[in-house]
Design a protein around this motif. Structure first.
Motif, PDB file in Angstrom:
ATOM      1  N   UNK A 237     -77.392 -31.053 -40.541  1.00 31.79           N
ATOM      2  CA  UNK A 237     -76.498 -32.301 -41.248  1.00 31.79           C
ATOM      3  C   UNK A 237     -77.680 -33.650 -41.400  1.00 31.79           C
ATOM      4  N   UNK A 238     -78.690 -33.405 -41.660  1.00 28.51           N
ATOM      5  CA  UNK A 238     -79.722 -34.516 -41.419  1.00 28.51           C
ATOM      6  C   UNK A 238     -79.595 -35.407 -42.706  1.00 28.51           C
ATOM      7  N   UNK A 239     -79.811 -36.651 -42.636  1.00 30.01           N
ATOM      8  CA  UNK A 239     -79.916 -37.539 -44.225  1.00 30.01           C
ATOM      9  C   UNK A 239     -81.124 -37.627 -44.774  1.00 30.01           C
ATOM     10  N   UNK A 240     -82.257 -37.444 -44.068  1.00 26.93           N
ATOM     11  CA  UNK A 240     -83.443 -37.646 -44.521  1.00 26.93           C
ATOM     12  C   UNK A 240     -84.480 -36.810 -44.038  1.00 26.93           C
ATOM     13  N   UNK A 241     -85.687 -36.138 -44.418  1.00 25.78           N
ATOM     14  CA  UNK A 241     -86.792 -35.402 -44.026  1.00 25.78           C
ATOM     15  C   UNK A 241     -87.970 -36.495 -44.242  1.00 25.78           C
ATOM     16  N   UNK A 242     -88.463 -36.472 -43.229  1.00 31.38           N
ATOM     17  CA  UNK A 242     -89.753 -37.458 -42.983  1.00 31.38           C
ATOM     18  C   UNK A 242     -91.088 -36.544 -43.279  1.00 31.38           C
ATOM     19  N   UNK A 243     -91.715 -36.854 -44.258  1.00 31.91           N
ATOM     20  CA  UNK A 243     -93.178 -36.122 -44.545  1.00 31.91           C
ATOM     21  C   UNK A 243     -92.800 -34.965 -45.351  1.00 31.91           C
ATOM     22  N   UNK A 244     -92.131 -33.942 -44.875  1.00 33.45           N
ATOM     23  CA  UNK A 244     -91.877 -32.682 -45.740  1.00 33.45           C
ATOM     24  C   UNK A 244     -93.103 -32.106 -46.226  1.00 33.45           C
ATOM     25  N   UNK A 245     -94.055 -31.737 -45.339  1.00 37.61           N
ATOM     26  CA  UNK A 245     -95.263 -31.214 -45.870  1.00 37.61           C
ATOM     27  C   UNK A 245     -95.273 -29.653 -46.472  1.00 37.61           C
ATOM     28  N   UNK A 246     -94.655 -28.914 -45.888  1.00 37.95           N
ATOM     29  CA  UNK A 246     -94.521 -27.276 -46.291  1.00 37.95           C
ATOM     30  C   UNK A 246     -93.179 -27.116 -46.787  1.00 37.95           C
ATOM     31  N   UNK A 247     -92.820 -27.818 -47.930  1.00 37.17           N
ATOM     32  CA  UNK A 247     -91.306 -27.667 -48.431  1.00 37.17           C
ATOM     33  C   UNK A 247     -91.422 -26.262 -49.207  1.00 37.17           C
ATOM     34  N   UNK A 257     -78.910 -29.747 -52.912  1.00 40.83           N
ATOM     35  CA  UNK A 257     -77.331 -29.471 -52.502  1.00 40.83           C
ATOM     36  C   UNK A 257     -76.749 -30.445 -51.603  1.00 40.83           C
ATOM     37  N   UNK A 258     -77.306 -30.673 -50.532  1.00 40.83           N
ATOM     38  CA  UNK A 258     -76.866 -31.599 -49.451  1.00 40.83           C
ATOM     39  C   UNK A 258     -77.125 -33.094 -49.858  1.00 40.83           C
ATOM     40  N   UNK A 259     -77.765 -33.276 -50.831  1.00 42.19           N
ATOM     41  CA  UNK A 259     -78.182 -34.823 -51.153  1.00 42.19           C
ATOM     42  C   UNK A 259     -79.226 -35.527 -49.952  1.00 42.19           C
ATOM     43  N   UNK A 260     -80.030 -34.523 -49.567  1.00 41.77           N
ATOM     44  CA  UNK A 260     -80.836 -34.888 -48.586  1.00 41.77           C
ATOM     45  C   UNK A 260     -82.135 -35.863 -49.014  1.00 41.77           C
ATOM     46  N   UNK A 261     -82.475 -36.809 -48.611  1.00 42.61           N
ATOM     47  CA  UNK A 261     -83.861 -37.764 -49.131  1.00 42.61           C
ATOM     48  C   UNK A 261     -85.159 -37.115 -48.401  1.00 42.61           C
ATOM     49  N   UNK A 262     -86.035 -37.370 -49.326  1.00 45.80           N
ATOM     50  CA  UNK A 262     -87.514 -37.164 -48.881  1.00 45.80           C
ATOM     51  C   UNK A 262     -88.229 -38.407 -48.767  1.00 45.80           C
ATOM     52  N   UNK A 263     -88.786 -38.696 -47.530  1.00 46.31           N
ATOM     53  CA  UNK A 263     -89.420 -39.873 -47.405  1.00 46.31           C
ATOM     54  C   UNK A 263     -90.911 -39.193 -47.127  1.00 46.31           C
ATOM     55  N   UNK A 264     -91.763 -39.316 -48.097  1.00 49.17           N
ATOM     56  CA  UNK A 264     -93.028 -38.260 -48.013  1.00 49.17           C
ATOM     57  C   UNK A 264     -94.088 -38.745 -47.130  1.00 49.17           C
ATOM     58  N   UNK A 306     -88.135 -31.468 -59.060  1.00 53.75           N
ATOM     59  CA  UNK A 306     -86.867 -30.624 -59.032  1.00 53.75           C
ATOM     60  C   UNK A 306     -85.470 -31.420 -58.871  1.00 53.75           C
ATOM     61  N   UNK A 307     -85.602 -32.759 -58.745  1.00 53.36           N
ATOM     62  CA  UNK A 307     -84.640 -33.610 -58.624  1.00 53.36           C
ATOM     63  C   UNK A 307     -84.303 -34.062 -57.060  1.00 53.36           C
ATOM     64  N   UNK A 308     -84.973 -33.870 -56.315  1.00 50.83           N
ATOM     65  CA  UNK A 308     -84.592 -34.122 -54.762  1.00 50.83           C
ATOM     66  C   UNK A 308     -84.660 -35.866 -54.858  1.00 50.83           C
ATOM     67  N   UNK A 309     -83.763 -36.541 -53.960  1.00 46.30           N
ATOM     68  CA  UNK A 309     -83.594 -37.792 -53.961  1.00 46.30           C
ATOM     69  C   UNK A 309     -85.016 -38.415 -52.970  1.00 46.30           C
ATOM     70  N   UNK A 310     -85.560 -39.290 -53.681  1.00 43.88           N
ATOM     71  CA  UNK A 310     -86.736 -39.902 -52.937  1.00 43.88           C
ATOM     72  C   UNK A 310     -86.581 -41.296 -52.643  1.00 43.88           C
ATOM     73  N   UNK A 311     -87.212 -41.695 -51.365  1.00 47.81           N
ATOM     74  CA  UNK A 311     -87.235 -43.012 -51.119  1.00 47.81           C
ATOM     75  C   UNK A 311     -88.915 -43.327 -50.468  1.00 47.81           C
ATOM     76  N   UNK A 312     -89.258 -44.246 -50.807  1.00 51.51           N
ATOM     77  CA  UNK A 312     -90.519 -44.990 -50.529  1.00 51.51           C
ATOM     78  C   UNK A 312     -90.607 -45.282 -48.868  1.00 51.51           C
ATOM     79  N   UNK A 313     -91.678 -44.613 -48.149  1.00 52.31           N
ATOM     80  CA  UNK A 313     -91.963 -44.709 -47.086  1.00 52.31           C
ATOM     81  C   UNK A 313     -93.660 -44.800 -46.726  1.00 52.31           C
ATOM     82  N   UNK A 314     -94.144 -45.467 -45.761  1.00 51.42           N
ATOM     83  CA  UNK A 314     -95.600 -45.541 -45.641  1.00 51.42           C
ATOM     84  C   UNK A 314     -96.060 -44.552 -44.404  1.00 51.42           C
ATOM     85  N   UNK A 315     -95.357 -44.654 -43.289  1.00 52.20           N
ATOM     86  CA  UNK A 315     -95.895 -44.134 -42.007  1.00 52.20           C
ATOM     87  C   UNK A 315     -96.770 -45.384 -41.449  1.00 52.20           C
ATOM     88  N   UNK A 316     -96.723 -46.474 -41.898  1.00 54.91           N
ATOM     89  CA  UNK A 316     -97.598 -47.469 -41.578  1.00 54.91           C
ATOM     90  C   UNK A 316     -97.870 -47.647 -39.989  1.00 54.91           C
TER      91      UNK A 316
END
Length: 402
Positions: A237-247, A257-264, A306-316
């Motif tokens: 039930x997570x809201x966002x996947x951080x990094x998502x290297x091996x999708x 399907x779940x509306x989960x964000x990707x912050x790459x 594919x239309x996955x929701x994305x948000x910008x993040x850096x891992x600064x």
């Protein structure tokens, strides 16, 4: 009251308004319109030749570091008060770079929660903040040495094994003031002794933490790099996947399907590969980066298409990934196939959606007066966002036009 006049406006909703006027009254946007007609009394700022945008959002960073080549060593040897002082300097650098809102995704000793409260009380100046406190890790998992080592007086902290312990760890973060519960679903690049693709916290463990976050209206996020760990987090039930290297394709469909964000956070491995061993980055981090970076870029591009929701993040805070240089992520996003307008929306409207903040992310009447400006058109040259010329947060000007 400020009357910002004669600029081109990218409003965060995907629209461009030429020769626009934005009226700011106190902390809010009072009016947005085409130039012409009556203007209210106030300080008029002529912005001809500039493009105005909503204040940007970095949805994944760590305030306790600033690009040191060996962050784990730095975090382990440094006194927490020193790290906290540095975190304030780093947060202010983000603000002055046009990132009026940031999401801290794991720092020592709840320094991010303390800094958020200090900014909100007016004690210090900085960006608007969403915070996670300590990242929850299994024993021996990613980040357990430097993101979650401190414990309370009862010996309890954010290193947890089994659903009951993870539930308690989540409750502890929420008690301390976390806005988002951050969990380690897989191994990672910077931690020695594990691999990015290996699953760590289980679906059942993460579900316990997600339930605790959601029942109090908070978010849950997963550091998740391998496909199995990513899918465990999504099923939990997570809201966002951080990094998502091996999708893989299944994970991408599940996120849609779940509306989960990707912050790459594309810039994190990019800078590790760029600077390498010669700059003092640990061997294990460079090796793993060299192995995963092409997969990472490909996964991000496929998810975006594919239309996955994305948000910008850096891992600064990762090696040579410095605060104030956050917009490098936008350049990499565009280089990997993202339309410039979509990259901007990932750093504005979509980032605000991920954070659950309806009052920011777009330039609209009634919203917070978080506004930035660059010299020229970032839709033609996204790198202009690396040199923000004007910064306003909540109606206060932090950087004026020269």
């Amino acid at each position: 009251m400020y009357i910002l006049n004669h600029m081109n406006l990218i409003d965060g909703n995907g629209n461009v308004l030429e020769d626009a006027v934005v009226v700011v009254d106190g902390t809010k946007i009072q009016d947005v319109k085409k130039n012409g007609g009556h203007l209210p009394k106030g300080e008029i700022i002529d912005m001809k030749g500039y493009t105005m945008l909503p204040g940007m959002i970095d949805a994944h960073l760590h305030l306790g570091g600033n690009g040191e080549p060996n962050r784990e060593f730095q975090m382990l040897k440094e006194l927490l008060p020193m790290t906290t002082l540095k975190a304030y300097v780093n947060a202010r650098s983000d603000l002055m770079a046009g990132f009026t809102t940031v999401r801290s995704m794991g720092d020592r000793g709840f320094l991010d929660i303390a800094l958020k409260k200090a900014i909100e009380s007016g004690l210090v100046e900085g960006p608007r903040m969403k915070v996670s406190g300590q990242a929850i890790s299994m024993t021996g998992g990613h980040g357990d040495r430097w993101l979650a080592p401190e414990v309370n007086a009862n010996g309890y902290g954010a290193i947890a094994d089994g659903p009951d312990e993870v539930r308690k760890a989540a409750r502890y973060q929420l008690k301390m003031g976390a806005d988002v519960v951050k969990m380690m679903a897989t191994g990672g690049v910077m931690s020695e002794g594990d691999e990015p693709g290996s699953p760590q916290l289980t679906e059942e463990e993460m579900r316990a933490a997600v339930e605790e976050a959601h029942k109090v209206g908070k978010k849950a996020a997963a550091h998740a790099q391998g496909a199995e760990g990513i899918k465990n987090a999504i099923r939990a039930g997570i809201d966002s996947i951080e990094h998502g290297i091996f999708l893989d394709d299944e994970a991408i469909e599940m996120m849609k399907e779940k509306g989960v964000f990707l912050v790459a956070t594309l810039v994190a491995p990019y800078n590790i590969k760029k600077y390498g061993r010669e700059a003092g980055i640990p061997e294990h981090a460079v090796r793993k980066t060299e192995e995963i970076i092409n997969y990472h870029m490909d996964s991000f591009s496929r998810a975006y298409r594919a239309g996955v929701k994305i948000a910008m993040g850096t891992d600064a805070a990762t090696p040579f990934n410095r605060h104030g240089e956050n917009a490098q992520e936008l350049v990499l996003m565009v280089e990997n196939g993202v339309r410039p307008m979509d990259a901007i929306m990932a750093a504005t409207k979509w980032g605000a959606e991920l954070l659950g903040m309806e009052n920011i992310g777009t330039v609209e009447v009634g919203k917070a007066a978080d506004l930035i400006a660059v010299d020229g058109d970032p839709l033609k040259d996204i790198s202009l966002l690396k040199d923000v010329k004007f910064v306003m947060k909540d109606g206060k000007i932090y950087k004026r036009l020269a």
